[in-house]
Design an enzyme around this catalytic site. Sequence first.
Site, PDB file in Angstrom:
ATOM      1  N   ASN A   1     -10.354  -2.059   7.426  1.00 26.81           N
ATOM      2  CA  ASN A   1      -9.948  -3.460   7.489  1.00 26.81           C
ATOM      3  C   ASN A   1      -8.708  -3.767   6.648  1.00 26.81           C
ATOM      4  O   ASN A   1      -8.295  -4.914   6.541  1.00 26.81           O
ATOM      5  CB  ASN A   1     -11.103  -4.384   7.090  1.00 26.81           C
ATOM      6  CG  ASN A   1     -11.584  -4.152   5.676  1.00 26.81           C
ATOM      7  OD1 ASN A   1     -11.217  -3.170   5.034  1.00 26.81           O
ATOM      8  ND2 ASN A   1     -12.427  -5.037   5.181  1.00 26.81           N
ATOM      9  N   CYS A   2      -8.078  -2.753   6.091  1.00 23.43           N
ATOM     10  CA  CYS A   2      -6.846  -2.912   5.314  1.00 23.43           C
ATOM     11  C   CYS A   2      -5.681  -3.192   6.261  1.00 23.43           C
ATOM     12  O   CYS A   2      -5.490  -2.492   7.259  1.00 23.43           O
ATOM     13  CB  CYS A   2      -6.594  -1.638   4.503  1.00 23.43           C
ATOM     14  SG  CYS A   2      -4.955  -1.533   3.772  1.00 23.43           S
ATOM     15  N   ASP A   3      -4.880  -4.196   5.954  1.00 24.86           N
ATOM     16  CA  ASP A   3      -3.758  -4.573   6.815  1.00 24.86           C
ATOM     17  C   ASP A   3      -2.737  -3.444   6.960  1.00 24.86           C
ATOM     18  O   ASP A   3      -2.193  -3.227   8.042  1.00 24.86           O
ATOM     19  CB  ASP A   3      -3.059  -5.828   6.288  1.00 24.86           C
ATOM     20  CG  ASP A   3      -3.905  -7.080   6.478  1.00 24.86           C
ATOM     21  OD1 ASP A   3      -4.820  -7.061   7.339  1.00 24.86           O
ATOM     22  OD2 ASP A   3      -3.648  -8.077   5.784  1.00 24.86           O
TER      23      ASP A   3
END
Length: 114
Positions: free
Chosen positions: A9-11
């Site tokens: 879920n890290c951009d």
Amino acid sequence: MTTLYGIKNCDTIKKARKWLEQQDISYQFHDYRADGMDKDWLISVAQQIDWQQLLNTRGTTYRQLSDEQKADMTETKAIELMCQYPAMIKRPLLIHQQQYLLGFKADQYQALLA
């Protein structure tokens, strides 16, 4: 084999994965949280990339540590913390043919994977 390490879920991971897919580059994704973290693997990575670069001191996980936890940071202490809190590992980490690239910059990925 090309492997991308990080947290799904890290951009920045999302940007790296999108770039790899747009370039039609096959890769394996290893999510530190879902797939686990091996301390011996992290020690071996720290032999290739300085542990101080691996430790993400700008993230919220690191900032939430107590001053005592942050004090007198050593490689051993940093690796223990990164194993306990995988979000503290700077990401993404791309490993391609035993070459290591930390962070995401399209031009660096292009140079490594061309």
